[in-house]
Design an enzyme around this catalytic site. Sequence first.
Site, mmCIF file in Angstrom:
data_model
loop_
_atom_site.group_PDB
_atom_site.id
_atom_site.type_symbol
_atom_site.label_atom_id
_atom_site.label_comp_id
_atom_site.label_asym_id
_atom_site.label_seq_id
_atom_site.Cartn_x
_atom_site.Cartn_y
_atom_site.Cartn_z
ATOM 1 N N CYS A 189 0.816 -1.221 0.000
ATOM 2 C CA CYS A 189 0.000 0.000 0.000
ATOM 3 C C CYS A 189 0.852 1.274 0.000
ATOM 4 C CB CYS A 189 -0.998 -0.062 1.146
ATOM 5 S SG CYS A 189 -2.442 0.947 0.802
ATOM 6 N N HIS A 230 -3.448 -5.682 2.390
ATOM 7 C CA HIS A 230 -3.156 -5.815 3.818
ATOM 8 C C HIS A 230 -3.733 -7.158 4.267
ATOM 9 C CE1 HIS A 230 -2.191 -1.553 4.036
ATOM 10 N NE2 HIS A 230 -3.371 -1.234 3.543
HETATM 11 N N1 GLN Z 1 -2.004 7.047 1.812
HETATM 12 C C1 GLN Z 1 -2.091 6.082 0.754
HETATM 13 C C2 GLN Z 1 -3.453 6.082 0.037
HETATM 14 O O1 GLN Z 1 -4.454 6.432 0.630
HETATM 15 C C3 GLN Z 1 -1.786 4.705 1.295
HETATM 16 C C4 GLN Z 1 -2.803 4.186 2.271
HETATM 17 C C5 GLN Z 1 -2.391 2.881 2.896
HETATM 18 O O2 GLN Z 1 -1.216 2.598 3.073
HETATM 19 N N2 GLN Z 1 -3.350 2.079 3.276
HETATM 20 O O3 GLN Z 1 -3.529 5.736 -1.143
#
Ligand code: GLN
Length: 251
Positions: free
Chosen positions: A90, A191
């Site tokens: 992510c 995740h």
């Molecule tokens: N800030 C990034 C997004 O919203 C990554 C979010 C995350 O790591 N879950 O795309």
Amino acid sequence: MSLRVVVVYPELLGTYGDGGNGRVLVHRARWRGIDAELLEAPADRRLPAGDLYCLGGGEDGPQLQAAESLRDDGTLAAAAAAGTPVLAVCAGYQIVGRSFPAADGRPLEGVGLLDVTTVKAPAPRAVGEILAEPLAQALAGLPTLTGFENHGGHTRLGPGVDPLARVVAGVGNGDGTEGAVAGRVVGTYLHGPVLARNPALADVLLGWASGAALAPLDDTEEEALREERLAAARRGRRAAAFRRRVEAWRR
Ligand code: GLN
């Protein structure tokens, strides 16, 4: 010598529990008699030498801080160039790309390990269970990937990477593909932690890092978790299809 699994900047990239990937890797190594240690590497110190690096998800501010520190530090880029495996999830996936958006949408420079560019996606944010079928040659024969996604960015893949998988349910990169892989660098939106949900992917990374043929493990419990999560995602997909039909009927 023991296999060093480095979890990169857990205080910045630990919001989504992706540090669990490091624990899965260390345990799956030890269960096979391979000596392994977990190094949690804080952002205010030089990144240690490692045999496998894990980056997790995070919020926009910490994500920017992590990208700047990793670029200044240089260790991760040098390790990846030398063939050390990297798993980036992510925010971590976005960081190891060429650029990713700030909270206001402005492009920020990434670490450049993967030929991908992330842009701010139109609302709503992608939140929910995701299922994807592995595509990349490196992952040939792997079962369906299951995970949980929560991101506001969409990622465009350049010619230097292959998509990791094809999305069956969920959003992923935003174009029907999920994640990206080049050499031994794997980026994904999943995740879960992704390696707890997909032990076969953990073993691909461990195989790369250890250079050893890995003995099979008894994954009965992991399989039970997978079945439960796969069924939940399929139920979610059917519910979404039903909602779309009702909306179309109302119009
Ligand atoms: N800030 C990034 C997004 O919203 C990554 C979010 C995350 O790591 N879950 O795309």
